[in-house]
Design a protein around this motif. Structure first.
Motif, PDB file in Angstrom:
ATOM      1  N   LEU A 168       0.822  -1.217   0.000  1.00 19.80           N
ATOM      2  CA  LEU A 168       0.000   0.000   0.000  1.00 19.80           C
ATOM      3  C   LEU A 168       0.854   1.264   0.000  1.00 19.80           C
ATOM      4  O   LEU A 168       2.071   1.207  -0.106  1.00 19.80           O
ATOM      5  N   TRP A 169       0.194   2.407   0.145  1.00 19.08           N
ATOM      6  CA  TRP A 169       0.846   3.699  -0.048  1.00 19.08           C
ATOM      7  C   TRP A 169       0.397   4.669   1.026  1.00 19.08           C
ATOM      8  O   TRP A 169      -0.782   4.893   1.227  1.00 19.08           O
ATOM      9  N   ASP A 174      -4.203   6.028  -3.835  1.00 20.41           N
ATOM     10  CA  ASP A 174      -4.391   5.662  -5.239  1.00 20.41           C
ATOM     11  C   ASP A 174      -5.863   5.807  -5.610  1.00 20.41           C
ATOM     12  O   ASP A 174      -6.589   4.820  -5.733  1.00 20.41           O
ATOM     13  N   TYR A 175      -6.293   7.034  -5.814  1.00 23.03           N
ATOM     14  CA  TYR A 175      -7.692   7.310  -6.154  1.00 23.03           C
ATOM     15  C   TYR A 175      -7.862   7.467  -7.660  1.00 23.03           C
ATOM     16  O   TYR A 175      -6.942   7.859  -8.374  1.00 23.03           O
ATOM     17  N   LYS A 183     -11.645  15.271  -3.892  1.00 28.69           N
ATOM     18  CA  LYS A 183     -10.867  15.318  -2.642  1.00 28.69           C
ATOM     19  C   LYS A 183      -9.393  15.563  -2.921  1.00 28.69           C
ATOM     20  O   LYS A 183      -8.549  14.697  -2.628  1.00 28.69           O
ATOM     21  N   GLU A 186      -6.984  15.094   0.140  1.00 27.82           N
ATOM     22  CA  GLU A 186      -6.972  13.923   1.031  1.00 27.82           C
ATOM     23  C   GLU A 186      -5.632  13.197   0.934  1.00 27.82           C
ATOM     24  O   GLU A 186      -5.100  12.965  -0.151  1.00 27.82           O
ATOM     25  N   ARG A 187      -5.094  12.864   2.083  1.00 28.10           N
ATOM     26  CA  ARG A 187      -3.831  12.128   2.169  1.00 28.10           C
ATOM     27  C   ARG A 187      -4.059  10.889   3.008  1.00 28.10           C
ATOM     28  O   ARG A 187      -4.821  10.939   3.993  1.00 28.10           O
ATOM     29  N   ASN A 188      -3.399   9.812   2.680  1.00 27.03           N
ATOM     30  CA  ASN A 188      -3.503   8.621   3.511  1.00 27.03           C
ATOM     31  C   ASN A 188      -2.453   8.688   4.609  1.00 27.03           C
ATOM     32  O   ASN A 188      -1.255   8.546   4.355  1.00 27.03           O
ATOM     33  N   ARG A 190      -3.031   6.925   7.550  1.00 27.18           N
ATOM     34  CA  ARG A 190      -3.315   5.815   8.462  1.00 27.18           C
ATOM     35  C   ARG A 190      -2.418   4.614   8.159  1.00 27.18           C
ATOM     36  O   ARG A 190      -2.526   4.004   7.097  1.00 27.18           O
ATOM     37  N   VAL A 192      -1.838   1.093   8.734  1.00 24.76           N
ATOM     38  CA  VAL A 192      -2.564  -0.092   9.208  1.00 24.76           C
ATOM     39  C   VAL A 192      -1.574  -1.249   9.260  1.00 24.76           C
ATOM     40  O   VAL A 192      -1.078  -1.700   8.223  1.00 24.76           O
ATOM     41  N   GLY A 259      -1.815  -5.350   2.064  1.00 20.28           N
ATOM     42  CA  GLY A 259      -1.554  -4.648   3.327  1.00 20.28           C
ATOM     43  C   GLY A 259      -0.144  -4.119   3.337  1.00 20.28           C
ATOM     44  O   GLY A 259       0.282  -3.432   2.402  1.00 20.28           O
TER      45      GLY A 259
ATOM     46  N   THR B 137      -8.827  -1.884  -0.864  1.00 21.63           N
ATOM     47  CA  THR B 137      -7.498  -2.117  -0.276  1.00 21.63           C
ATOM     48  C   THR B 137      -7.151  -1.110   0.824  1.00 21.63           C
ATOM     49  O   THR B 137      -6.269  -1.390   1.631  1.00 21.63           O
ATOM     50  N   LEU B 138      -7.832   0.045   0.855  1.00 18.22           N
ATOM     51  CA  LEU B 138      -7.629   0.962   1.989  1.00 18.22           C
ATOM     52  C   LEU B 138      -8.691   0.732   3.075  1.00 18.22           C
ATOM     53  O   LEU B 138      -9.038   1.644   3.820  1.00 18.22           O
ATOM     54  N   TYR B 139      -9.210  -0.489   3.115  1.00 18.99           N
ATOM     55  CA  TYR B 139     -10.119  -0.924   4.179  1.00 18.99           C
ATOM     56  C   TYR B 139     -11.435  -0.157   4.120  1.00 18.99           C
ATOM     57  O   TYR B 139     -11.907   0.157   3.034  1.00 18.99           O
ATOM     58  N   GLY B 145     -10.873  10.109   6.270  1.00 15.49           N
ATOM     59  CA  GLY B 145      -9.563  10.046   5.632  1.00 15.49           C
ATOM     60  C   GLY B 145      -9.401   8.883   4.676  1.00 15.49           C
ATOM     61  O   GLY B 145      -8.322   8.678   4.126  1.00 15.49           O
ATOM     62  N   PHE B 148     -12.928   4.947  -1.476  1.00 17.55           N
ATOM     63  CA  PHE B 148     -12.758   3.851  -2.420  1.00 17.55           C
ATOM     64  C   PHE B 148     -11.559   4.153  -3.305  1.00 17.55           C
ATOM     65  O   PHE B 148     -11.394   5.288  -3.767  1.00 17.55           O
ATOM     66  N   VAL B 149     -10.743   3.151  -3.574  1.00 13.72           N
ATOM     67  CA  VAL B 149      -9.555   3.383  -4.382  1.00 13.72           C
ATOM     68  C   VAL B 149      -9.875   3.237  -5.870  1.00 13.72           C
ATOM     69  O   VAL B 149     -10.938   2.743  -6.251  1.00 13.72           O
ATOM     70  N   ARG B 150      -8.933   3.686  -6.680  1.00 11.62           N
ATOM     71  CA  ARG B 150      -9.006   3.512  -8.136  1.00 11.62           C
ATOM     72  C   ARG B 150      -9.337   2.056  -8.468  1.00 11.62           C
ATOM     73  O   ARG B 150      -8.752   1.150  -7.891  1.00 11.62           O
ATOM     74  N   VAL B 192      -4.142  -2.935  15.140  1.00 13.49           N
ATOM     75  CA  VAL B 192      -4.352  -2.758  13.698  1.00 13.49           C
ATOM     76  C   VAL B 192      -5.468  -1.739  13.514  1.00 13.49           C
ATOM     77  O   VAL B 192      -6.619  -2.010  13.866  1.00 13.49           O
ATOM     78  N   ASP B 193      -5.119  -0.597  12.986  1.00  9.55           N
ATOM     79  CA  ASP B 193      -6.062   0.522  12.902  1.00  9.55           C
ATOM     80  C   ASP B 193      -6.952   0.379  11.668  1.00  9.55           C
ATOM     81  O   ASP B 193      -6.902   1.204  10.751  1.00  9.55           O
ATOM     82  N   ALA B 194      -7.754  -0.670  11.656  1.00  6.56           N
ATOM     83  CA  ALA B 194      -8.570  -0.928  10.461  1.00  6.56           C
ATOM     84  C   ALA B 194      -9.927  -1.499  10.826  1.00  6.56           C
ATOM     85  O   ALA B 194     -10.092  -2.185  11.829  1.00  6.56           O
TER      86      ALA B 194
END
Lengths: 361, 361
Positions: A168-169, A174-175, A183, A186-188, A190, A192, A259, B137-139, B145, B148-150, B192-194
């Motif tokens: 992940l990133w 990756d929107y 958005k 928006e930055r990730n 978190r 996990v 993950g 994939t970003l849970y 924050g 939905f991803v690409r 695990v923050d998810a």
């Protein structure tokens, strides 16, 4: 279930494939982690442009002229002016494992401030089994300090071989273009701390920015399609590969993990340019997903190649009705397999995962 | 996709069900978070023992005599001398939501050292949709924050109603007896923050220690089976409920989330006692899981009750061959539904999730 042996480097068994390198800092920042490995750089655009690779790296570089020379007419299956060209690197590698990463991805830090060795985590992921047949609520049972929880059937605890590790990133998520537009800030942030197996029968959006896979197990299906120059879409290269590999992994009893590890994604690509590349994909996807969800590969398909050829037939028949592009893509899928087998003559061996039959739909 | 409105308390819409309270500190420690709510305490053993509830809590308490009086002969479906009796509390509640927690679960701290309001996180989970039809994939895309991803199909971004929120445990992990025996010192220290949706078609081991659900959506399937006194097994109460609710949620187009919130699980139960309770379950489970994986509920089942009655028929037919216990359990499942409907006469309404048909197998 964790093994406490140190993670092997796999120095002689892993190639790093990078679509192109525009950013000179990229390899400098990764030097402590990537320099031990051999790089395969696939230049996505103008072959006359020179790519500078810092001293000390062992690499080979392919531009469009090289691809044309090596594949001849079959070079048509490799995208031009698009990072999808990276899959040529998967094909020419002679190693068991591939780690592919984009040049705008830097080394991320974990919550304690320590730089993350992404490749080490990918190696951990791919060398330990996956558990696609039942969900473990404490995530990857093969990590240190974790295990299978109460109620997890003992017969399934051996798991299945892991074919893909999807990282992940942090920072720029990756929107898609519409979400980027809505958005922009928006930055990730978190982190996990989890690795998990994507369950059998479940599709996911595979991103090619930070990805490791086992060429022997799934390589021939890791085709990034026809994108970029002369094609109606872009930014669906890794997605396409992800849907293909997932249905094939599910059929062959192989696992896909997602993950950790994180990389630091430094730069958002231009959402307006992205929208132009994506908009047909956004429509088509509404047919593509039900198509992949309904795929049922026959038992007779026991190698990745056989599965992929079968898949290409379905793409032609079913998705060909959505747009002619998919007829062209189905042809390219076959060309890709032919090219793969020419360059990898020994890779046609059937996968004999003990779960091959039991795990099939 | 996150909404930034404050999380509602749901004070008048949520009951807390606790199987029994042996630990006097338990409610003191939870007071800041749980005192606003009504408690339903179901005493699992000797009715003559007195359970002390600290001042200031609003509660009702049921012992075995109460259960017998209220349910009459149907009380046979409620376990005795086992925490599985807690499901009686689900049945007598008149609220929309239930939070159930064990008395050896304390307030955990997040990595910053702050006490975690577990119930607030459960409420967030259950009030936001689930996404069982495609993996993000970003849970959880509905958290602050995240999104939905690409590559995530736009048609699936509305999600489905969330019926269950399954929380986890720091410190003592929820292991079976064999794993407890092999790893007596293992502690879960990984935060695990998810939060994530368990995909459609995937079973999981649901633990009743820290669990929230929507009674209106799934209550009648939240039956914890026949365990404890006079029964051949224990410690499969929550597991059984988890498998039942998951196949019914999948059929009705409802979601199950797992992950946050954590509680602090303070005490490992005795592994020798656990082994005696579990050992038949460990064998039977090898048949139970394939049984649930193969269940295909008919389209005509549009309410939880209909689904559950249908499921009980399959249990009798298929699992009855494994052991007579399952014939008794199938009977108890029917008795449970009858008792539920008597106590909840208005709950037979069909669930009309728009995905009911589309999402069915």
């Amino acid at each position: 279930m964790a093994s406490f042996a140190p993670t092997p480097l796999l120095k002689d068994e892993l190639d790093i494939v990078i679509p192109t390198i525009r950013n000179l800092d990229f390899l400098e920042m990764w030097r402590p982690f990537l320099q031990p490995y051999h790089l395969i750089i696939v230049q996505d655009g103008d072959p006359t442009k020179v790519i500078k690779v810092p001293e000390g790296y062992d690499y080979e570089l392919y531009n469009r002229n090289d691809i044309n020379r090596i594949l001849g007419p079959k070079a048509s299956c490799i995208s031009f002016k698009d990072s999808a060209c990276r899959c040529f690197g998967y094909m020419v590698s002679k190693k068991k494992y591939i780690f592919t990463i984009d040049d705008d991805c830097f080394v991320a830090k974990d919550p304690s401030g320590k730089y993350i060795n992404a490749l080490e985590q990918h190696i951990k992921n791919i060398l330990s089994p996956s558990t696609p047949l039942f969900f473990n609520t404490l995530y990857d049972p093969f990590r240190d300090g974790a295990d299978f929880v109460r109620g997890y059937p003992f017969s399934l605890r051996e798991g299945v071989p892991t074919a893909v590790s999807h990282g992940l990133w942090l920072n720029i998520p990756d929107y898609d273009a519409p979400t980027q537009l809505v958005k922009p800030l928006e930055r990730n942030t978190r982190y996990v701390d989890a690795v998990l197996t994507i369950p059998k029968g479940t599709l996911f959006p595979m991103c090619g920015m930070n990805l490791t896979f086992d060429r022997d197990l799934i390589g021939p299906a890791m085709y990034f399609g026809l994108m970029g120059d002369g094609q109606p879409i872009g930014r669906y290269d890794d997605m396409w590969a992800g849907w293909c590999i997932k249905v094939i992994c599910d059929h062959l009893g192989l696992g896909v993990k997602t993950g950790l590890p994180y990389i630091w994604h430094s730069k958002a690509s231009n959402p307006f340019v992205n929208l132009r590349k994506e908009y047909k994909g956004i429509f088509w996807q509404e047919d593509i997903i039900p198509f992949f969800q309904a795929i049922n590969l026959p038992k007779e398909c026991t190698t990745v190649q056989q599965c992929y050829i079968e898949l290409s037939k379905h793409v032609r028949e079913k998705l060909g009705k959505v747009d002619d592009y998919f007829v062209k893509l189905a042809d390219a899928m076959l060309t890709w397999i032919q090219a793969w087998d020419e360059l990898n003559p020994s890779s046609k061996v059937a996968i004999s995962s003990k779960l091959t039959n039991g795990a099939s739909k």
